[in-house]
Design a protein around this motif. Structure first.
Motif, PDB file in Angstrom:
ATOM      1  N   LYS A   1       0.806  -1.210   0.000  1.00 59.37           N
ATOM      2  CA  LYS A   1       0.000   0.000   0.000  1.00 59.37           C
ATOM      3  C   LYS A   1       0.842   1.264   0.000  1.00 59.37           C
ATOM      4  O   LYS A   1       0.311   2.372  -0.028  1.00 59.37           O
ATOM      5  CB  LYS A   1      -0.932   0.010   1.228  1.00 59.37           C
ATOM      6  CG  LYS A   1      -1.899  -1.164   1.294  1.00 59.37           C
ATOM      7  CD  LYS A   1      -2.885  -1.150   0.146  1.00 59.37           C
ATOM      8  CE  LYS A   1      -3.920  -2.261   0.310  1.00 59.37           C
ATOM      9  NZ  LYS A   1      -4.876  -2.302  -0.816  1.00 59.37           N
ATOM     10  N   GLY A   2       2.174   1.094   0.060  1.00 54.36           N
ATOM     11  CA  GLY A   2       3.061   2.251   0.078  1.00 54.36           C
ATOM     12  C   GLY A   2       3.324   2.819   1.456  1.00 54.36           C
ATOM     13  O   GLY A   2       3.951   3.878   1.582  1.00 54.36           O
ATOM     14  N   GLU A   3       2.847   2.135   2.515  1.00 48.96           N
ATOM     15  CA  GLU A   3       3.121   2.592   3.877  1.00 48.96           C
ATOM     16  C   GLU A   3       4.567   2.252   4.250  1.00 48.96           C
ATOM     17  O   GLU A   3       5.132   1.267   3.764  1.00 48.96           O
ATOM     18  CB  GLU A   3       2.151   1.961   4.870  1.00 48.96           C
ATOM     19  CG  GLU A   3       0.675   2.179   4.534  1.00 48.96           C
ATOM     20  CD  GLU A   3       0.271   3.641   4.517  1.00 48.96           C
ATOM     21  OE1 GLU A   3       0.906   4.454   5.226  1.00 48.96           O
ATOM     22  OE2 GLU A   3      -0.680   3.978   3.784  1.00 48.96           O
ATOM     23  N   LEU A   4       5.159   3.053   5.152  1.00 45.98           N
ATOM     24  CA  LEU A   4       6.575   2.923   5.491  1.00 45.98           C
ATOM     25  C   LEU A   4       6.785   2.265   6.851  1.00 45.98           C
ATOM     26  O   LEU A   4       6.033   2.510   7.801  1.00 45.98           O
ATOM     27  CB  LEU A   4       7.244   4.299   5.506  1.00 45.98           C
ATOM     28  CG  LEU A   4       7.620   4.907   4.152  1.00 45.98           C
ATOM     29  CD1 LEU A   4       8.162   6.319   4.348  1.00 45.98           C
ATOM     30  CD2 LEU A   4       8.661   4.054   3.439  1.00 45.98           C
ATOM     31  N   TYR A   5       7.868   1.466   6.929  1.00 43.24           N
ATOM     32  CA  TYR A   5       8.260   0.760   8.146  1.00 43.24           C
ATOM     33  C   TYR A   5       9.718   1.069   8.462  1.00 43.24           C
ATOM     34  O   TYR A   5      10.493   1.420   7.573  1.00 43.24           O
ATOM     35  CB  TYR A   5       8.069  -0.746   7.984  1.00 43.24           C
ATOM     36  CG  TYR A   5       6.640  -1.169   7.739  1.00 43.24           C
ATOM     37  CD1 TYR A   5       5.861  -1.698   8.755  1.00 43.24           C
ATOM     38  CD2 TYR A   5       6.057  -1.011   6.477  1.00 43.24           C
ATOM     39  CE1 TYR A   5       4.538  -2.073   8.528  1.00 43.24           C
ATOM     40  CE2 TYR A   5       4.736  -1.371   6.251  1.00 43.24           C
ATOM     41  CZ  TYR A   5       3.986  -1.909   7.272  1.00 43.24           C
ATOM     42  OH  TYR A   5       2.690  -2.264   7.049  1.00 43.24           O
ATOM     43  N   ILE A   6      10.088   0.897   9.739  1.00 47.46           N
ATOM     44  CA  ILE A   6      11.446   1.176  10.205  1.00 47.46           C
ATOM     45  C   ILE A   6      11.965  -0.040  10.958  1.00 47.46           C
ATOM     46  O   ILE A   6      11.276  -0.578  11.841  1.00 47.46           O
ATOM     47  CB  ILE A   6      11.473   2.398  11.138  1.00 47.46           C
ATOM     48  CG1 ILE A   6      10.914   3.643  10.421  1.00 47.46           C
ATOM     49  CG2 ILE A   6      12.882   2.663  11.644  1.00 47.46           C
ATOM     50  CD1 ILE A   6      10.717   4.832  11.350  1.00 47.46           C
ATOM     51  N   CYS A   7      13.199  -0.466  10.641  1.00 51.02           N
ATOM     52  CA  CYS A   7      13.855  -1.558  11.364  1.00 51.02           C
ATOM     53  C   CYS A   7      14.745  -0.996  12.466  1.00 51.02           C
ATOM     54  O   CYS A   7      15.654  -0.198  12.206  1.00 51.02           O
ATOM     55  CB  CYS A   7      14.720  -2.393  10.421  1.00 51.02           C
ATOM     56  SG  CYS A   7      13.824  -3.433   9.275  1.00 51.02           S
ATOM     57  N   ASP A   8      14.510  -1.431  13.682  1.00 52.36           N
ATOM     58  CA  ASP A   8      15.343  -1.085  14.838  1.00 52.36           C
ATOM     59  C   ASP A   8      16.211  -2.295  15.156  1.00 52.36           C
ATOM     60  O   ASP A   8      15.736  -3.281  15.714  1.00 52.36           O
ATOM     61  CB  ASP A   8      14.440  -0.714  16.020  1.00 52.36           C
ATOM     62  CG  ASP A   8      15.194  -0.550  17.333  1.00 52.36           C
ATOM     63  OD1 ASP A   8      16.417  -0.764  17.366  1.00 52.36           O
ATOM     64  OD2 ASP A   8      14.537  -0.215  18.338  1.00 52.36           O
ATOM     65  N   GLN A   9      17.489  -2.201  14.787  1.00 53.53           N
ATOM     66  CA  GLN A   9      18.381  -3.347  14.943  1.00 53.53           C
ATOM     67  C   GLN A   9      18.636  -3.687  16.406  1.00 53.53           C
ATOM     68  O   GLN A   9      18.598  -4.851  16.805  1.00 53.53           O
ATOM     69  CB  GLN A   9      19.711  -3.061  14.244  1.00 53.53           C
ATOM     70  CG  GLN A   9      20.680  -4.233  14.239  1.00 53.53           C
ATOM     71  CD  GLN A   9      22.021  -3.856  13.627  1.00 53.53           C
ATOM     72  OE1 GLN A   9      22.670  -2.924  14.068  1.00 53.53           O
ATOM     73  NE2 GLN A   9      22.408  -4.579  12.593  1.00 53.53           N
ATOM     74  N   THR A  10      18.892  -2.679  17.224  1.00 52.25           N
ATOM     75  CA  THR A  10      19.248  -2.925  18.622  1.00 52.25           C
ATOM     76  C   THR A  10      18.073  -3.472  19.415  1.00 52.25           C
ATOM     77  O   THR A  10      18.200  -4.436  20.172  1.00 52.25           O
ATOM     78  CB  THR A  10      19.751  -1.631  19.277  1.00 52.25           C
ATOM     79  OG1 THR A  10      20.893  -1.161  18.561  1.00 52.25           O
ATOM     80  CG2 THR A  10      20.143  -1.876  20.726  1.00 52.25           C
TER      81      THR A  10
END
Length: 522
Positions: free
Chosen positions: A379-388
């Motif tokens: 749908k074009g929504e954005l996600y963020i990966c938090d590695q720690t």
């Protein structure tokens, strides 16, 4: 004194001037947790379930499906202790992409550093069962697409993969590691500027690993490897295509001083981005190319290693439906400082540069640390990966509202309405007014039907009732107004409302917000 504005007065003001809109307030919600060093998140093309995500765990060398916030076991693909080296901080399972026709052929691709010497390898896999519902990859289907590509050192491995709008497979390669693109395994002048190595490049392949017939460096005897699409990259760790325009956005990790964002118009190959003679807009004094030469493609934005900044993480264009006013906005972050920014670019000028760090901070007790990647869903929504933290966050409107109001000029040219909070199932709610005028008479239009009467600046919502409100005397600035909707409505009901306020500085002395809408919550 309560005061009801005549509708004729309201409409006269509407038609006289364009609306002045403010941006939708945004935030983040955590959609997955307890992951081990996540470095990529996304969805398969054609996915219809918004909660079904794929996530790479870098050091575990596996891919998990996350379904409705729950990490599924066993992994979709598990390469732990098999073929992937994970000893270096920048080694491991680094990238993934799906074939554009995945729903029919079930093919996907991964990028990893090999247990045999740390070389870069890209492999193609199929799935077991129907692609749309598959829960496991077919390990026996592994096919090498490209590699092994020798990596002189353990860092600057790139790792991102994506299919472009042309149906070709693109691949980012770092310069091989070390510093200044020098040392063992680095040619004179640096790998990034040499046509004899794939390091420090963007590569372009057919889906089977063969070379496209329209790659830019196919002249026999030119000394340039055929797979090369772009030159002069230090470590294009994360990059993405704009799903609407096909433009390519590259976040190239810098060395000691600057991080950069590069922009490539759709379909344009054969460019040189200037590493190692340039770092961002700065001349390094190193050989390999001529600083600021007209043949170099300069970044559209760079930033310095100040305030804890050290390594850029790209990045994606927002093309979602939940926050329409963000359409075409590019988000990126810094791995070390944890800062998140956004900007717009029209092909000539960068605008709307915004520090998003504070507004994207999650709820108390959660934090976004060591950002390794941004991802998108279908749908074009954005996600963020938090590695720690091992978390995946989604960028969302800050509250339950699916639209945000704006106002006609007035209030010293500032918008009048700032809507936050929820409507509750018993029909109560709160409007928060920003830039309100103390003692000004105001009217709230509330209804249960969403309308479609256009006017300059928005769409008017027809409502069955008008609630008359009056701001407290001297309440300039932000004011909270509770209200009660009668009759009581169940949870999940759409509420539509607008706000009008007397404002001597506005056209006809009235400022009216655009229509807002929200859904009642339990």
């Amino acid at each position: 004194m309560n005061f009801r504005l005549p509708l004729s007065m309201v409409f006269a003001g509407l038609m006289a001037a364009p609306a002045f809109c403010q941006a939708t307030p945004i935030g983040t919600v955590r959609v997955a947790t307890a992951l081990a060093r996540p470095v990529w998140v996304g969805q398969a093309p054609g996915e219809t379930d918004p909660t079904r995500l794929f996530v790479i765990e870098q050091k575990q060398a596996d891919i998990h499906i996350v379904l409705n916030g729950v990490v599924q076991e066993p992994p979709f693909l598990d390469l732990t202790n098999a073929k992937v080296v994970t000893s270096g901080n920048e080694q491991g399972l680094l990238g993934m992409t799906f074939h554009p026709d995945f729903q029919n052929n079930g093919l996907f691709y991964i990028n990893f550093t090999s247990a045999s010497g740390g070389a870069t390898i890209v492999e193609r896999y199929g799935v077991i069962g129907t692609p749309a519902t598959a829960t496991a990859a077919d390990v026996s289907s592994a096919t090498v697409i490209i590699g092994p590509i020798t990596q002189p050192q353990t860092n600057h491995n790139g790792g991102n993969l994506a299919f472009g709008p042309d149906g070709k497979l693109y691949m980012g390669m770092g310069d091989g590691g070390n510093s200044n693109d020098t040392g063992p395994g680095h040619v004179t002048g640096g790998n990034a500027q040499s046509g004899t190595t794939l390091l420090g490049k963007m590569l372009r392949l057919n889906d089977d690993g063969t070379i496209p017939s329209d790659n830019p460096f196919l002249t026999p005897g030119d000394g340039i490897m055929d797979a090369i699409w772009q030159f002069g990259m230090r470590n294009p760790w994360r990059w993405s295509f704009d799903s609407e325009t096909g433009d390519l956005w590259i976040a190239d990790v810098g060395q000691d001083a600057h991080e950069e964002i590069d922009f490539v118009p759709a379909g344009l190959g054969g460019l040189n981005f200037g590493w190692r003679c340039m770092e961002g807009f700065t001349c390094t004094g190193l050989s390999g190319c001529t600083c600021n030469a007209p043949t170099l493609m300069l970044p559209i934005h760079d930033y310095a290693h100040t305030g804890g900044n050290c390594s850029v993480t790209g990045g994606g264009l927002y093309r979602g439906q939940a926050i329409p006013d963000l359409a075409g906005t590019y988000f990126f972050a810094d791995y070390c400082s944890k800062k998140i920014w956004s900007l717009r670019y029209d092909g000539a000028t960068v605008s709307a540069f915004t520090d998003r760090t504070a507004e994207l901070a999650p709820i108390a007790g959660q934090s976004i640390d060591a950002i390794t990647s941004f991802g998108t869903d279908t749908k074009g929504e954005l996600y963020i990966c938090d590695q720690t933290g091992g978390d995946i966050f989604k960028i969302v409107p800050k509250n339950a509202f699916t639209g945000l109001g704006c106002a006609l000029p007035g209030m010293n040219g500032k918008p009048v309405l700032w809507a936050e909070g929820n409507f509750t199932a018993n029909g109560t709610g709160t409007i928060h007014l920003q830039n309100a005028l103390g003692s000004a008479s105001s009217v709230l239009f509330v209804g249960l039907v969403e309308g479609a009467a256009p006017f300059k600046g928005g769409v008017l919502k027809p409502v069955p009732a008008i609630l008359t409100l009056n701001l407290p005397v001297g309440a300039n600035g932000k004011v909270d107004i509770p209200f009660l909707i009668d009759p009581v409505v169940p949870s999940g009901t759409l509420i539509a409302f607008q706000y009008a306020i007397q404002d001597p500085g506005a056209v006809k002395g009235v400022a009216l917000s655009n229509a807002l809408k929200g859904v009642t919550t339990p």
